[in-house]
Design a protein around this motif. Structure first.
Motif, PDB file in Angstrom:
ATOM      1  N   TRP A   1     -12.176 -70.643  28.388  1.00 32.23           N
ATOM      2  CA  TRP A   1     -12.157 -71.194  27.044  1.00 32.23           C
ATOM      3  C   TRP A   1     -11.751 -70.125  26.042  1.00 32.23           C
ATOM      4  O   TRP A   1     -11.476 -69.006  26.384  1.00 32.23           O
ATOM      5  N   GLY A   2     -11.725 -70.495  24.752  1.00 30.10           N
ATOM      6  CA  GLY A   2     -11.267 -69.555  23.735  1.00 30.10           C
ATOM      7  C   GLY A   2     -12.212 -68.418  23.473  1.00 30.10           C
ATOM      8  O   GLY A   2     -11.799 -67.285  23.254  1.00 30.10           O
ATOM      9  N   LYS A   3     -13.508 -68.707  23.457  1.00 32.13           N
ATOM     10  CA  LYS A   3     -14.489 -67.700  23.099  1.00 32.13           C
ATOM     11  C   LYS A   3     -14.663 -66.693  24.239  1.00 32.13           C
ATOM     12  O   LYS A   3     -14.624 -67.048  25.409  1.00 32.13           O
ATOM     13  N   LEU A   4     -14.844 -65.432  23.862  1.00 35.43           N
ATOM     14  CA  LEU A   4     -15.124 -64.371  24.826  1.00 35.43           C
ATOM     15  C   LEU A   4     -16.444 -63.721  24.462  1.00 35.43           C
ATOM     16  O   LEU A   4     -16.730 -63.495  23.292  1.00 35.43           O
ATOM     17  N   GLN A   5     -17.235 -63.400  25.464  1.00 35.63           N
ATOM     18  CA  GLN A   5     -18.576 -62.864  25.215  1.00 35.63           C
ATOM     19  C   GLN A   5     -18.797 -61.628  26.078  1.00 35.63           C
ATOM     20  O   GLN A   5     -18.918 -61.719  27.295  1.00 35.63           O
TER      21      GLN A   5
ATOM     22  N   GLU B   1      -0.492 -64.176  21.835  1.00 35.58           N
ATOM     23  CA  GLU B   1      -0.945 -65.404  21.194  1.00 35.58           C
ATOM     24  C   GLU B   1      -2.388 -65.284  20.710  1.00 35.58           C
ATOM     25  O   GLU B   1      -2.757 -65.780  19.662  1.00 35.58           O
ATOM     26  N   TYR B   2      -3.234 -64.640  21.506  1.00 40.74           N
ATOM     27  CA  TYR B   2      -4.671 -64.603  21.255  1.00 40.74           C
ATOM     28  C   TYR B   2      -5.038 -63.354  20.479  1.00 40.74           C
ATOM     29  O   TYR B   2      -4.671 -62.234  20.844  1.00 40.74           O
ATOM     30  N   MET B   3      -5.788 -63.549  19.389  1.00 39.68           N
ATOM     31  CA  MET B   3      -6.307 -62.421  18.614  1.00 39.68           C
ATOM     32  C   MET B   3      -7.765 -62.689  18.283  1.00 39.68           C
ATOM     33  O   MET B   3      -8.198 -63.853  18.184  1.00 39.68           O
ATOM     34  N   SER B   4      -8.499 -61.606  18.076  1.00 40.99           N
ATOM     35  CA  SER B   4      -9.937 -61.741  17.927  1.00 40.99           C
ATOM     36  C   SER B   4     -10.500 -60.606  17.088  1.00 40.99           C
ATOM     37  O   SER B   4      -9.937 -59.503  17.066  1.00 40.99           O
ATOM     38  N   TRP B   5     -11.600 -60.886  16.411  1.00 48.32           N
ATOM     39  CA  TRP B   5     -12.354 -59.880  15.689  1.00 48.32           C
ATOM     40  C   TRP B   5     -13.743 -59.746  16.294  1.00 48.32           C
ATOM     41  O   TRP B   5     -14.394 -60.762  16.603  1.00 48.32           O
TER      42      TRP B   5
ATOM     43  N   SER C   1      -8.448 -66.457  17.471  1.00 47.25           N
ATOM     44  CA  SER C   1      -7.321 -67.333  17.199  1.00 47.25           C
ATOM     45  C   SER C   1      -6.478 -67.450  18.464  1.00 47.25           C
ATOM     46  O   SER C   1      -6.120 -66.438  19.069  1.00 47.25           O
ATOM     47  N   MET C   2      -6.183 -68.683  18.849  1.00 44.45           N
ATOM     48  CA  MET C   2      -5.419 -68.891  20.071  1.00 44.45           C
ATOM     49  C   MET C   2      -3.909 -68.963  19.801  1.00 44.45           C
ATOM     50  O   MET C   2      -3.123 -68.923  20.745  1.00 44.45           O
TER      51      MET C   2
END
Lengths: 115, 109
Positions: B94-98, A30-34, A49-50
């Motif tokens: 939460w959604g953000k990852l750091q 489900e979760y994608m990221s740049w 994106s969740m």
């Protein structure tokens, strides 16, 4: 084989010429990221994106756009690239559950040079 | 988001144990602690994750004290192939990852 695929791996472009870096995953995450990675700055999240049609800004979103029309794809768009966007870019995916979201699967990276 | 602080670099000899500590003073109740390894020109690779106390797998151990404000990644008997950058990631609520800035570990013969 479970994987995150980014294309292209290397890209040289000129200032202002729109480009798209594609990212695709085959794990039904489900979760994608740049992320972008610059010397001495570690990994900085650009967008994430969740789920489908749900995107949000990371720490360094300026100059970038994303879309999530399908679960498996999460393209990164640079509408008008500038030299300060020269960097190494990584796409990653994970399940969207507390704990699981931290276990990210990364692509091989895209090295972008903007002249 | 919990900000993380790690040493910039660490040196070790082959066969020694390497311990990398990450500080995360404002960790949230639902946050997990996750460590990654990255070789040059490759994407980061998940090593280990924990919530509290100790976690061990075939690659490393992760020690988390009761207050969870720090964590220590332990690499037993390192070899030359363990030379890499190691990242601590705290989050998940939460959604953000750091990610932190990473620790460059150099193993020499």
């Amino acid at each position: 084989e479970a994987q995150v695929t980014q294309n292209p791996r290397y890209l040289i472009t000129v200032t202002g010429k729109k480009l798209t870096v594609t990212c695709s995953q085959n794990m039904n995450h489900e979760y994608m990221s740049w992320y972008r990675q610059d010397p001495g700055l570690g990994l900085r999240q650009i967008y994430y994106s969740m789920n489908v049609e749900v995107t949000d800004k990371g720490d360094v979103p300026e100059g970038y756009k994303v879309s999530r029309k399908e679960k498996r794809n999460f393209p990164l768009i640079l509408e008008s690239p500038s030299p300060n966007q020269t960097s190494l870019y990584f796409c990653a995916s994970s399940r969207y559950r507390t704990g699981d979201k931290n276990i990210q699967y990364f692509g091989a990276g895209t090295r972008l040079s903007v002249l | 988001l919990a900000k993380t602080t790690q040493p910039i670099s660490m040196d070790s000899y082959e066969g020694q144990e390497v311990n990398i500590t990450c500080s995360h003073n404002n960790i949230a109740t639902n946050d997990y602690i996750t460590w990654y390894q990255q070789f040059p020109s490759q994407g980061p690779r998940f090593i280990i994750q924990g919530y509290k106390t100790k976690v061990t797998n075939e690659v490393a151990s992760l020690f988390i004290p009761a207050d969870r404000k720090s964590s220590t990644l332990s690499l037993p008997r390192v070899s030359l192939s363990d030379t890499a950058v190691y990242y601590c990631l705290v989050g998940g609520s939460w959604g953000k990852l750091q990610f932190g800035a990473g620790t460059q570990v150099v193993v020499t013969p």
